[in-house]
Design a protein around this motif. Structure first.
Motif, PDB file in Angstrom:
ATOM      1  N   SER A  21      44.163  41.159  39.544  1.00 28.69           N
ATOM      2  CA  SER A  21      44.387  40.766  38.149  1.00 28.69           C
ATOM      3  C   SER A  21      43.615  39.499  37.802  1.00 28.69           C
ATOM      4  CB  SER A  21      45.880  40.619  37.847  1.00 28.69           C
ATOM      5  OG  SER A  21      46.475  39.730  38.744  1.00 28.69           O
ATOM      6  N   ILE A  22      43.464  38.595  38.763  1.00 30.79           N
ATOM      7  CA  ILE A  22      42.645  37.402  38.514  1.00 30.79           C
ATOM      8  C   ILE A  22      41.197  37.821  38.278  1.00 30.79           C
ATOM      9  CG2 ILE A  22      41.731  35.281  39.553  1.00 30.79           C
ATOM     10  CD1 ILE A  22      44.464  35.071  41.036  1.00 30.79           C
ATOM     11  N   GLY A  23      40.723  38.747  39.101  1.00 27.24           N
ATOM     12  CA  GLY A  23      39.348  39.245  38.955  1.00 27.24           C
ATOM     13  C   GLY A  23      39.107  39.853  37.586  1.00 27.24           C
ATOM     14  N   VAL A  24      40.075  40.629  37.099  1.00 29.22           N
ATOM     15  CA  VAL A  24      39.934  41.293  35.803  1.00 29.22           C
ATOM     16  C   VAL A  24      39.891  40.254  34.672  1.00 29.22           C
ATOM     17  CG1 VAL A  24      41.077  42.827  34.144  1.00 29.22           C
ATOM     18  CG2 VAL A  24      40.960  43.468  36.561  1.00 29.22           C
ATOM     19  N   ALA A  25      40.806  39.262  34.731  1.00 28.00           N
ATOM     20  CA  ALA A  25      40.850  38.240  33.677  1.00 28.00           C
ATOM     21  C   ALA A  25      39.547  37.450  33.635  1.00 28.00           C
ATOM     22  CB  ALA A  25      42.031  37.302  33.898  1.00 28.00           C
ATOM     23  N   VAL A  26      39.052  37.093  34.814  1.00 30.29           N
ATOM     24  CA  VAL A  26      37.832  36.293  34.896  1.00 30.29           C
ATOM     25  C   VAL A  26      36.621  37.121  34.454  1.00 30.29           C
ATOM     26  CG1 VAL A  26      36.300  35.175  36.548  1.00 30.29           C
ATOM     27  CG2 VAL A  26      38.736  34.702  36.639  1.00 30.29           C
ATOM     28  N   ALA A  27      36.676  38.439  34.711  1.00 30.83           N
ATOM     29  CA  ALA A  27      35.543  39.307  34.400  1.00 30.83           C
ATOM     30  C   ALA A  27      35.213  39.332  32.915  1.00 30.83           C
ATOM     31  CB  ALA A  27      35.812  40.723  34.901  1.00 30.83           C
ATOM     32  N   ILE A  28      36.241  39.217  32.053  1.00 28.35           N
ATOM     33  CA  ILE A  28      35.960  39.218  30.614  1.00 28.35           C
ATOM     34  C   ILE A  28      35.045  38.038  30.275  1.00 28.35           C
ATOM     35  CG2 ILE A  28      36.994  39.262  28.304  1.00 28.35           C
ATOM     36  CD1 ILE A  28      37.906  41.636  29.941  1.00 28.35           C
ATOM     37  N   TYR A  29      35.273  36.914  30.978  1.00 26.22           N
ATOM     38  CA  TYR A  29      34.384  35.761  30.792  1.00 26.22           C
ATOM     39  C   TYR A  29      33.006  36.034  31.373  1.00 26.22           C
ATOM     40  CZ  TYR A  29      37.518  32.614  28.545  1.00 26.22           C
ATOM     41  OH  TYR A  29      38.320  32.028  27.598  1.00 26.22           O
ATOM     42  N   GLY A  30      32.966  36.866  32.403  1.00 20.15           N
ATOM     43  CA  GLY A  30      31.690  37.251  33.008  1.00 20.15           C
ATOM     44  C   GLY A  30      30.813  37.984  32.009  1.00 20.15           C
ATOM     45  N   GLY A 141      38.521  35.849  46.325  1.00 16.40           N
ATOM     46  CA  GLY A 141      37.082  35.547  46.296  1.00 16.40           C
ATOM     47  C   GLY A 141      36.253  36.805  46.099  1.00 16.40           C
ATOM     48  N   LEU A 142      36.560  37.855  46.848  1.00 21.75           N
ATOM     49  CA  LEU A 142      35.790  39.098  46.757  1.00 21.75           C
ATOM     50  C   LEU A 142      36.041  39.817  45.434  1.00 21.75           C
ATOM     51  CD1 LEU A 142      36.117  40.400  50.437  1.00 21.75           C
ATOM     52  CD2 LEU A 142      34.020  39.660  49.284  1.00 21.75           C
ATOM     53  N   SER A 143      37.306  39.839  45.005  1.00 20.49           N
ATOM     54  CA  SER A 143      37.640  40.488  43.738  1.00 20.49           C
ATOM     55  C   SER A 143      36.886  39.821  42.579  1.00 20.49           C
ATOM     56  CB  SER A 143      39.155  40.406  43.524  1.00 20.49           C
ATOM     57  OG  SER A 143      39.488  40.511  42.169  1.00 20.49           O
ATOM     58  N   VAL A 144      36.917  38.480  42.551  1.00 20.48           N
ATOM     59  CA  VAL A 144      36.228  37.767  41.478  1.00 20.48           C
ATOM     60  C   VAL A 144      34.714  37.959  41.614  1.00 20.48           C
ATOM     61  CG1 VAL A 144      35.744  35.495  40.460  1.00 20.48           C
ATOM     62  CG2 VAL A 144      38.075  36.073  41.137  1.00 20.48           C
ATOM     63  N   PHE A 145      34.196  37.918  42.842  1.00 25.11           N
ATOM     64  CA  PHE A 145      32.744  38.058  43.035  1.00 25.11           C
ATOM     65  C   PHE A 145      32.245  39.402  42.500  1.00 25.11           C
ATOM     66  CE2 PHE A 145      28.905  39.154  45.429  1.00 25.11           C
ATOM     67  CZ  PHE A 145      28.127  38.033  45.179  1.00 25.11           C
ATOM     68  N   VAL A 146      32.910  40.475  42.906  1.00 30.61           N
ATOM     69  CA  VAL A 146      32.466  41.811  42.500  1.00 30.61           C
ATOM     70  C   VAL A 146      32.602  41.982  40.986  1.00 30.61           C
ATOM     71  CG1 VAL A 146      32.966  44.287  42.674  1.00 30.61           C
ATOM     72  CG2 VAL A 146      32.927  42.872  44.740  1.00 30.61           C
ATOM     73  N   LEU A 147      33.798  41.674  40.452  1.00 30.45           N
ATOM     74  CA  LEU A 147      34.037  41.919  39.029  1.00 30.45           C
ATOM     75  C   LEU A 147      33.217  40.976  38.142  1.00 30.45           C
ATOM     76  CD1 LEU A 147      37.847  42.645  39.302  1.00 30.45           C
ATOM     77  CD2 LEU A 147      36.058  44.271  38.684  1.00 30.45           C
ATOM     78  N   TRP A 148      33.045  39.742  38.592  1.00 32.85           N
ATOM     79  CA  TRP A 148      32.249  38.759  37.839  1.00 32.85           C
ATOM     80  C   TRP A 148      30.796  39.216  37.737  1.00 32.85           C
ATOM     81  CZ3 TRP A 148      32.867  34.622  34.826  1.00 32.85           C
ATOM     82  CH2 TRP A 148      31.850  33.671  34.724  1.00 32.85           C
ATOM     83  N   ASN A 149      30.278  39.768  38.830  1.00 28.51           N
ATOM     84  CA  ASN A 149      28.892  40.218  38.830  1.00 28.51           C
ATOM     85  C   ASN A 149      28.691  41.491  38.021  1.00 28.51           C
ATOM     86  OD1 ASN A 149      26.736  38.657  40.424  1.00 28.51           O
ATOM     87  ND2 ASN A 149      28.605  38.386  41.614  1.00 28.51           N
ATOM     88  N   VAL A 150      29.606  42.434  38.151  1.00 25.50           N
ATOM     89  CA  VAL A 150      29.528  43.656  37.331  1.00 25.50           C
ATOM     90  C   VAL A 150      29.598  43.268  35.853  1.00 25.50           C
ATOM     91  CG1 VAL A 150      30.734  45.789  36.708  1.00 25.50           C
ATOM     92  CG2 VAL A 150      30.477  45.166  39.122  1.00 25.50           C
ATOM     93  N   ALA A 151      30.530  42.363  35.527  1.00 25.15           N
ATOM     94  CA  ALA A 151      30.717  41.928  34.150  1.00 25.15           C
ATOM     95  C   ALA A 151      29.479  41.203  33.631  1.00 25.15           C
ATOM     96  CB  ALA A 151      31.944  41.015  34.059  1.00 25.15           C
ATOM     97  N   THR A 152      28.869  40.363  34.457  1.00 29.93           N
ATOM     98  CA  THR A 152      27.656  39.654  34.052  1.00 29.93           C
ATOM     99  C   THR A 152      26.574  40.651  33.682  1.00 29.93           C
ATOM    100  OG1 THR A 152      28.143  37.808  35.528  1.00 29.93           O
ATOM    101  CG2 THR A 152      25.862  38.042  34.816  1.00 29.93           C
ATOM    102  N   GLY A 169      43.320  35.829  24.045  1.00 30.12           N
ATOM    103  CA  GLY A 169      44.131  34.758  24.628  1.00 30.12           C
ATOM    104  C   GLY A 169      43.785  34.482  26.077  1.00 30.12           C
ATOM    105  N   LEU A 170      42.580  34.882  26.498  1.00 33.15           N
ATOM    106  CA  LEU A 170      42.247  34.762  27.924  1.00 33.15           C
ATOM    107  C   LEU A 170      42.008  33.326  28.375  1.00 33.15           C
ATOM    108  CD1 LEU A 170      40.136  37.941  28.495  1.00 33.15           C
ATOM    109  CD2 LEU A 170      42.162  37.267  29.773  1.00 33.15           C
ATOM    110  N   ASP A 171      41.582  32.454  27.425  1.00 35.95           N
ATOM    111  CA  ASP A 171      41.406  31.051  27.810  1.00 35.95           C
ATOM    112  C   ASP A 171      42.750  30.467  28.243  1.00 35.95           C
ATOM    113  OD1 ASP A 171      42.288  31.357  25.188  1.00 35.95           O
ATOM    114  OD2 ASP A 171      41.145  29.671  24.390  1.00 35.95           O
ATOM    115  N   ALA A 172      43.804  30.798  27.471  1.00 35.41           N
ATOM    116  CA  ALA A 172      45.149  30.327  27.831  1.00 35.41           C
ATOM    117  C   ALA A 172      45.645  31.026  29.089  1.00 35.41           C
ATOM    118  CB  ALA A 172      46.105  30.565  26.668  1.00 35.41           C
ATOM    119  N   ALA A 173      45.309  32.314  29.238  1.00 31.43           N
ATOM    120  CA  ALA A 173      45.773  33.082  30.396  1.00 31.43           C
ATOM    121  C   ALA A 173      45.207  32.521  31.699  1.00 31.43           C
ATOM    122  CB  ALA A 173      45.375  34.547  30.242  1.00 31.43           C
ATOM    123  N   ILE A 174      43.949  32.104  31.677  1.00 38.02           N
ATOM    124  CA  ILE A 174      43.336  31.573  32.899  1.00 38.02           C
ATOM    125  C   ILE A 174      43.953  30.216  33.257  1.00 38.02           C
ATOM    126  CG2 ILE A 174      41.154  30.656  33.830  1.00 38.02           C
ATOM    127  CD1 ILE A 174      39.804  33.136  32.582  1.00 38.02           C
TER     128      ILE A 174
END
Lengths: 235, 102
Positions: A21-30, A141-152, A169-174
């Motif tokens: 879920s952290i990876g998914v939230a961060v990915a929108i920013y990606g 680390g891996l979840s954020v890495f993969v999803l952040w890169n796909v999202a980028t 509301g993702l800024d508040a969620a993070i």
């Protein structure tokens, strides 16, 4: 929260669910980052290279924003380094938890960011002989890495963000997610003072110093408390 | 541009590695150990504070403040991690949707 009586299976699935879920939230920013990168003079490979090789969101946004606002290459590089400095404190703290050498150490360093560190430290270090902390760090680390890169990649080639992260509301969620991860680390007077003091210093300095420095300056609070605490113990 | 990208990335990786490269014996010093234990707490709380109150180099109260407030309440009532995150997103999202906060 995970109690000491929980089984490894339930602890593990709890950690993996949070990591995802952290990876998914961060990915929108990606996606936003990808879109921003490729509209400010970086090519798609260059934007992607930042997510793959720099892999620390605040530094990436700092570098791209500096270029976007007409800054020189050197100021952009310096801005990314400045924002990345806190990762040095994280890897120092995580090193006795992770206990890695060789190639794994190189990989663990690369995955050392706010989210993975906060998740790793949110677990009881003694739980399952440290395996809970280690799983939390690596999976996040891996979840954020993969999803952040796909999202980028998606953001960079479509050149538009999928929805506005702020409207969702993702800024508040993070912020809330990170707070939930720091919460279990605050146990006792010293950590409470480090938490409140760090937050206050950063807020006080925000109007007068460039982005990144106020957060970094909060390290002074930890140093002062650590110093006075040890003196009390010595007496 | 490649120089900027690669030099930036190299420096950021070096910063991540330097903490891990410091020998563990360094952490055996009780003073160092206490400081290192407290560092992420201060840094992460500072980050949360800045993510909640800072915008473009100044302090502001917008939708994030009530959102993180609601999430803190959920956290205090021992709500799950997902609930904490969703309550913050929901509060901020709804306040902005109805134009009640920026």
């Amino acid at each position: 929260m995970t109690s000491t009586t929980a089984s490894w299976e339930s602890t593990r699935s709890d950690i993996l669910r949070k990591a995802l879920s952290i990876g998914v939230a961060v990915a929108i920013y990606g996606v936003s980052f990808g879109a921003l990168g490729s509209t400010t003079g970086l090519s798609v490979p260059q934007t992607q290279a930042l997510s793959l090789l720099m892999f620390t969101g605040a530094s990436q946004f700092a570098l791209v924003s500096t270029i976007a606002s007409g800054g020189t290459a050197l100021t952009a590089i310096a801005a990314s380094w400045l924002l990345g400095t806190r990762n040095a404190a994280y890897s120092l703290r995580m090193s006795p938890v992770l206990k890695v050498t060789g190639a794994r150490k190189l990989l663990a360093s690369h995955l050392t960011i706010d989210e993975s560190t906060a998740m790793g430290l949110a677990q009881d270090e003694k739980l399952f002989e440290g395996n809970a902390s280690r799983l939390a760090f690596w999976s996040t680390g891996l979840s954020v890495f993969v999803l952040w890169n796909v999202a980028t990649f998606i953001g960079a080639i479509t050149v538009k963000a999928i929805g506005d992260p702020k409207a969702l509301g993702l800024d508040a969620a993070i912020a809330a997610g990170l707070f939930a991860l720091v919460w279990p680390q605050i146990k006792g007077r010293h950590t409470l003072t480090a938490a409140i003091g760090g937050a206050l210093i950063a807020l006080l300095l925000t109007p007068v110093l460039p982005a990144g420095i106020p957060v970094l300056a909060s390290a002074v609070v930890a140093i002062v408390i650590g110093w006075s605490w040890s003196k009390q113990v010595d007496v | 541009m490649w120089f900027t990208v690669l030099a930036g990335a190299l420096g950021c990786y070096a910063l991540k590695y330097v903490g891990a490269a410091i020998p563990e014996s360094f952490l055996e010093n009780p003073l160092v150990k206490r400081i290192v234990m407290l560092l992420p707490v201060s840094l992460l709380c500072a980050l949360v504070a800045v993510q909640t109150f800072a915008a473009d180099g100044s302090l502001t109260i917008d939708a994030r403040v009530p959102a993180v407030g609601v999430a803190s309440l959920v956290l205090w009532r021992k709500g799950s991690f997902i609930l904490v995150v969703l309550s913050a997103a929901g509060t901020a999202g709804l306040l902005r949707h109805f134009g009640l906060a920026s």
